[in-house]
Write an enzyme that holds these catalytic residues in place. Structure first.
Site, PDB file in Angstrom:
ATOM      1  N   SER A 171      24.629  37.860 -11.683  1.00 16.44           N
ATOM      2  CA  SER A 171      23.508  38.162 -12.581  1.00 16.44           C
ATOM      3  C   SER A 171      22.213  38.214 -11.771  1.00 16.44           C
ATOM      4  O   SER A 171      22.078  39.042 -10.881  1.00 16.44           O
ATOM      5  CB  SER A 171      23.442  37.126 -13.711  1.00 16.44           C
ATOM      6  OG  SER A 171      22.457  37.473 -14.647  1.00 16.44           O
ATOM      7  N   THR A 172      21.288  37.318 -12.033  1.00 15.96           N
ATOM      8  CA  THR A 172      19.965  37.359 -11.407  1.00 15.96           C
ATOM      9  C   THR A 172      20.063  37.335  -9.886  1.00 15.96           C
ATOM     10  O   THR A 172      20.700  36.459  -9.310  1.00 15.96           O
ATOM     11  CB  THR A 172      19.119  36.158 -11.871  1.00 15.96           C
ATOM     12  OG1 THR A 172      19.202  36.059 -13.289  1.00 15.96           O
ATOM     13  CG2 THR A 172      17.672  36.313 -11.458  1.00 15.96           C
ATOM     14  N   HIS A 215      25.102  41.659 -14.620  1.00 17.67           N
ATOM     15  CA  HIS A 215      24.336  41.708 -15.868  1.00 17.67           C
ATOM     16  C   HIS A 215      23.158  42.667 -15.709  1.00 17.67           C
ATOM     17  O   HIS A 215      22.179  42.368 -15.026  1.00 17.67           O
ATOM     18  CB  HIS A 215      23.792  40.320 -16.223  1.00 17.67           C
ATOM     19  CG  HIS A 215      24.848  39.333 -16.557  1.00 17.67           C
ATOM     20  ND1 HIS A 215      24.637  37.971 -16.516  1.00 17.67           N
ATOM     21  CD2 HIS A 215      26.145  39.495 -16.940  1.00 17.67           C
ATOM     22  CE1 HIS A 215      25.738  37.341 -16.860  1.00 17.67           C
ATOM     23  NE2 HIS A 215      26.681  38.246 -17.121  1.00 17.67           N
ATOM     24  N   MET A 230      21.700  33.245 -13.690  1.00 14.20           N
ATOM     25  CA  MET A 230      21.372  32.261 -14.717  1.00 14.20           C
ATOM     26  C   MET A 230      22.557  32.044 -15.643  1.00 14.20           C
ATOM     27  O   MET A 230      23.375  32.950 -15.833  1.00 14.20           O
ATOM     28  CB  MET A 230      20.197  32.749 -15.567  1.00 14.20           C
ATOM     29  CG  MET A 230      18.855  32.749 -14.878  1.00 14.20           C
ATOM     30  SD  MET A 230      17.544  33.206 -16.041  1.00 14.20           S
ATOM     31  CE  MET A 230      17.817  34.966 -16.206  1.00 14.20           C
ATOM     32  N   ASP A 268      27.992  32.350 -17.588  1.00 10.40           N
ATOM     33  CA  ASP A 268      28.979  33.414 -17.767  1.00 10.40           C
ATOM     34  C   ASP A 268      30.006  33.380 -16.630  1.00 10.40           C
ATOM     35  O   ASP A 268      29.657  33.273 -15.459  1.00 10.40           O
ATOM     36  CB  ASP A 268      28.284  34.776 -17.812  1.00 10.40           C
ATOM     37  CG  ASP A 268      29.214  35.885 -18.291  1.00 10.40           C
ATOM     38  OD1 ASP A 268      30.213  35.575 -18.957  1.00 10.40           O
ATOM     39  OD2 ASP A 268      28.924  37.061 -17.991  1.00 10.40           O
TER      40      ASP A 268
END
Length: 345
Positions: free
Chosen positions: A164-165, A191, A284, A287
């Site tokens: 993600s991030t 993401h 973050m 998931d």
């Protein structure tokens, strides 16, 4: 919680005011100042030492990408980019994260947006996360941890990556190091909203030794190829005859991440006679953890790798994985490709 001090950088006075107002309406952050271009931003970062910078991609005198490169070199600070949805805007955003930006926010309708309020909650959430980001990642030998040996039973493997991030930069580091003869398909859930995943796949394809593309519904997943989940859709894997195929579908549940690492992992748990090699990188939240539990319960040949907190921009997803399942290896981002190559051989 102390106030997060934010510098807002945008060439539009309207956008500077709108973003500043949204930040100042939050209980735990404030706009320390604003800047109208990259040169102005560099001077004000030096003067005010903000906790986070929001940075427009398109600006006169010095654009966002040029300013970002200078910031990361001279005054490393967590940066969130503001991006348009144009093809050029999505490509620039992927490039910005490679240069060191923590995350990005899309402008709902162009450079001067009358409906910027739509992204207020997302903006506040991402600024809060960015304030804790690790923008000075260092790969250290002591960040390598192997918890237990896991015997892989089968001839064929599937590699899945959840991120993600900070993901585009981490993926670039990993994918560049994989050899041309890598002998497993690689499935990537990053993401991101629609359009951005297409730019990400195109960028990874340019810098990798193996082909990288956005996954398409029904296509056969080939070894030595990497497939990026399309933004706004779910990516699962299904067996068909002697092959594995991509199942790309509209989300049935509107909460949670789309695409979802959990959903990919859970679909892999139903695949027999493959080694499931699963990697969770910077991001973050949690998931991937629920899906990893499903793999742990239903598969008899699997391996979990978590990115080390030394190199993860945000350690949330790797940390959650370590707390949920028995992780086999914790590695800095520049050591993961070597481990993957060893495992699939």
């Amino acid at each position: 919680m102390k106030n997060i001090r934010v510098l807002v950088v945008d060439d539009s006075a309207f956008m500077r005011k709108m973003i500043s107002d949204m930040i100042n309406q939050s209980d735990h952050m404030e706009t320390v100042d604003t800047a109208r271009n990259g040169l102005d931003a560099l001077e004000k970062v030096k003067r005010f030492n903000p906790d986070v910078v929001t940075l427009d991609v398109e600006m006169p005198k010095m654009d966002g990408l040029s300013a970002l490169k200078r910031l990361m070199k001279e005054y490393p600070v967590p940066v969130i980019m503001l991006s348009s949805l144009t093809g050029e805007g999505t490509d620039s955003t992927i490039q910005a994260i490679e240069y060191g930006a923590v995350d990005f926010i899309t402008k709902p309708s162009g450079a001067i947006s009358l409906n910027i309020e739509e992204v207020k909650d997302q903006l506040i959430h991402k600024i809060t996360a960015a304030a804790t980001a690790n923008v000075k990642q260092e790969s250290r030998h002591n960040s390598v941890q192997t918890h237990r040996h896991q015997e892989l039973l089968y001839e064929h493997s599937i590699v899945s990556i959840g991120v993600s991030t900070g993901g585009p930069k981490a993926l670039q580091t990993l994918m560049q190091q994989l050899p041309q003869d890598f002998s497993a398909p690689i499935l990537i859930v990053q993401h991101m909203p629609p359009r951005f995943t297409q730019s990400l796949a195109r960028r990874l394809d340019q810098i990798s030794h193996i082909p990288v593309k956005e996954a398409e519904n029904g296509e056969v997943l080939k070894k030595g190829n990497a497939y990026v989940a399309p933004g706004g859709l779910q990516f699962e894997v299904k067996p068909m005859a002697r092959s594995l195929v991509a199942n790309i579908s509209e989300p049935t549940i509107q909460h949670g991440h789309i695409p979802s690492v959990n959903q990919l992992f859970q679909s892999l748990a139903n695949i027999d006679h493959y080694n499931l090699i699963n990697v969770v990188l910077t991001g973050m939240g949690t998931d991937g953890s629920i899906g990893a539990q499903t793999i742990e319960r239903h598969s008899n040949s699997y391996f979990f790798i978590a990115e080390s907190e030394d190199t993860a921009v945000i350690d949330g997803m790797p940390k959650s994985l370590k707390q949920t399942v028995q992780v086999n290896a914790v590695l800095p981002i520049d050591r993961i490709a070597q481990m993957l190559s060893k495992l699939v051989q």
